[in-house]
Design a protein around this motif. Structure first.
Motif, PDB file in Angstrom:
ATOM      1  N   ALA A 174       4.187  -0.781 -16.220  1.00  0.00           N
ATOM      2  CA  ALA A 174       5.440  -0.709 -15.479  1.00  0.00           C
ATOM      3  C   ALA A 174       5.153  -0.407 -14.019  1.00  0.00           C
ATOM      4  O   ALA A 174       4.193   0.296 -13.692  1.00  0.00           O
ATOM      5  CB  ALA A 174       6.351   0.375 -16.064  1.00  0.00           C
ATOM      6  N   THR A 175       5.995  -0.950 -13.166  1.00  0.00           N
ATOM      7  CA  THR A 175       5.907  -0.720 -11.733  1.00  0.00           C
ATOM      8  C   THR A 175       7.220  -0.125 -11.250  1.00  0.00           C
ATOM      9  O   THR A 175       8.294  -0.671 -11.511  1.00  0.00           O
ATOM     10  CB  THR A 175       5.621  -2.025 -10.982  1.00  0.00           C
ATOM     11  N   ALA A 210       0.835  -1.203   0.000  1.00  0.00           N
ATOM     12  CA  ALA A 210       0.000   0.000   0.000  1.00  0.00           C
ATOM     13  C   ALA A 210       0.867   1.248   0.000  1.00  0.00           C
ATOM     14  O   ALA A 210       1.745   1.407   0.847  1.00  0.00           O
ATOM     15  CB  ALA A 210      -0.922  -0.020   1.213  1.00  0.00           C
ATOM     16  N   ASN A 211       0.640   2.111  -0.972  1.00  0.00           N
ATOM     17  CA  ASN A 211       1.329   3.399  -1.103  1.00  0.00           C
ATOM     18  C   ASN A 211       2.841   3.273  -1.243  1.00  0.00           C
ATOM     19  O   ASN A 211       3.572   4.225  -0.970  1.00  0.00           O
ATOM     20  CB  ASN A 211       1.009   4.302   0.087  1.00  0.00           C
ATOM     21  N   SER A 212       3.326   2.126  -1.694  1.00  0.00           N
ATOM     22  CA  SER A 212       4.773   1.938  -1.773  1.00  0.00           C
ATOM     23  C   SER A 212       5.290   1.798  -3.199  1.00  0.00           C
ATOM     24  O   SER A 212       6.500   1.653  -3.393  1.00  0.00           O
ATOM     25  CB  SER A 212       5.191   0.709  -0.960  1.00  0.00           C
ATOM     26  N   ILE A 213       4.410   1.835  -4.193  1.00  0.00           N
ATOM     27  CA  ILE A 213       4.855   1.759  -5.578  1.00  0.00           C
ATOM     28  C   ILE A 213       4.039   2.731  -6.438  1.00  0.00           C
ATOM     29  O   ILE A 213       3.013   3.255  -6.012  1.00  0.00           O
ATOM     30  CB  ILE A 213       4.720   0.341  -6.176  1.00  0.00           C
ATOM     31  N   VAL A 214       4.529   2.953  -7.637  1.00  0.00           N
ATOM     32  CA  VAL A 214       3.795   3.684  -8.665  1.00  0.00           C
ATOM     33  C   VAL A 214       3.693   2.751  -9.868  1.00  0.00           C
ATOM     34  O   VAL A 214       4.712   2.308 -10.396  1.00  0.00           O
ATOM     35  CB  VAL A 214       4.506   4.984  -9.073  1.00  0.00           C
ATOM     36  N   THR A 215       2.460   2.424 -10.260  1.00  0.00           N
ATOM     37  CA  THR A 215       2.235   1.533 -11.394  1.00  0.00           C
ATOM     38  C   THR A 215       1.362   2.234 -12.425  1.00  0.00           C
ATOM     39  O   THR A 215       0.381   2.887 -12.075  1.00  0.00           O
ATOM     40  CB  THR A 215       1.557   0.222 -10.949  1.00  0.00           C
ATOM     41  N   TYR A 216       1.747   2.103 -13.682  1.00  0.00           N
ATOM     42  CA  TYR A 216       0.927   2.646 -14.760  1.00  0.00           C
ATOM     43  C   TYR A 216       0.805   1.621 -15.871  1.00  0.00           C
ATOM     44  O   TYR A 216       1.658   0.735 -16.027  1.00  0.00           O
ATOM     45  CB  TYR A 216       1.512   3.951 -15.320  1.00  0.00           C
TER      46      TYR A 216
END
Length: 349
Positions: free
Chosen positions: A256-257, A182-188
């Protein structure tokens, strides 16, 4: 015929050509690259002229490389990028500006719903029912997402995942496991028509589709670069990784993560990270393999995501979009039929 290819992290390569009786004719190379000596440009033109119009990227690149004079310097481009531009001209491949882009950053959903939305939205772009789209993920629980072809038992420690509150799910693309705290990565995710990457090798398409995010990261002060096949890196380690899935209807999923924050100890307890993989990366511990965005920027996660959205929107003229209720319903049905099933999770035991 006209083709263009923006080298990720490099320069624009432009080609104009004709095809006469199945061979390339009247070929001319141009762009904002640097080339020494000047007359090497004519050597490249001559090398491509006369090649069969069915020539693939390696064949064209080899012809260009063989024609270069000894000591020639190509700055901002390569023989392969020339070949890619040629192939894109021959298949009349569109560029980013030829599409109406949407950016979606909607409410949090479960990791399984995020995976189902990836499949649904890729299908819809392939069918022409949705504009090409960039979607930033939000999720409401932690999960380990394993690649389509990974062995469940080899990648995840079930007791470690359970004790740290991580669900385990499988995505439709290949590649390695990603730990989505939770709230530890950015994924698009990017949902694009196959025509956007026509004429490119798979390896080139990865860097091409992520070039905009390198610009966003650099605007945040991060010296980001792309490490083939699918890693986004900085001077002190990996920032993130990408994966792709191409559907039969012409839709391409590229997602991507990137690590925003991480607990290296938790990672080693949840993932079974083998010594061979760590050795291949040239490191001795899992924690040292990743250099998170929070440490590098000191910025809140939301601010980094907004910079991604702003960069993409400015670069490609995108507008704000949303997932429709019909798309959510289709994804919910796909969760029940596929992503929440033991059969899908254990497809590679």
């Amino acid at each position: 015929m006209h083709g263009e290819y923006k080298v990720p992290g490099g320069k624009l390569v432009v080609v104009d050509l004709e095809v006469t009786d199945g061979v390339i004719s009247q070929f001319h190379l141009a762009g904002d690259f640097f080339l020494e000596p000047d007359d090497a440009l004519a050597d490249i033109d001559a090398a491509v002229t006369g090649l069969p119009d069915t020539s693939d990227v390696p064949t064209i690149a080899a012809a260009v490389r063989a024609a270069l004079p000894e000591g020639a310097q190509l700055l901002g481009f390569t023989p392969e990028s020339v070949a890619t531009a040629v192939r894109r001209a021959l298949v009349v491949a569109p560029g980013w500006a030829d599409f109406d882009w949407e950016v979606v950053h909607d409410r949090p959903v479960s990791p399984r719903m995020n995976l189902a939305l990836d499949e649904v939205l890729t299908n819809r772009v392939g069918d022409g029912r949705r504009n090409p789209t960039l979607r930033l993920w939000e999720w409401n629980e932690s999960a380990v997402v394993i690649g389509s072809f990974q062995s469940l038992r080899n990648e995840v420690d079930p007791e470690g995942a359970k004790s740290h509150g991580f669900d385990v799910v499988r995505r439709i693309s290949g590649g390695g496991a990603m730990m989505m705290g939770a709230n530890s990565i950015v994924t698009y995710s990017l949902y694009v028509p196959a025509s956007l990457v026509s004429g490119m090798t798979f390896a080139d398409s990865y860097a091409f589709l992520d070039d905009w995010v390198l610009e966003a990261l650099r605007s945040l002060g991060i010296d980001a670069s792309y490490q083939p096949l699918n890693d986004i890196t900085g001077p002190e380690g990996k920032i993130g990784g990408a994966a792709q899935k191409r559907l039969a209807n012409g839709g391409v999923l590229h997602h991507a993560t990137l690590s925003y924050d991480m607990d290296g100890q938790v990672m080693t307890e949840v993932l079974r990270i083998g010594r061979e993989k760590l050795s291949d990366k040239g490191t001795v511990s899992a924690a040292k393999r990743v250099d998170p965005l929070r440490r590098q920027t000191g910025l809140p996660r939301d601010e980094i995501i907004q910079r991604f959205i702003d960069t993409f929107t400015t670069r490609y003229g995108a507008t704000t979009g949303h997932i429709t209720e019909e798309e959510y319903a289709e994804a919910e049905a796909l969760v029940e039929a596929k992503f929440a099933t033991d059969a899908w999770l254990n497809r590679v035991p």
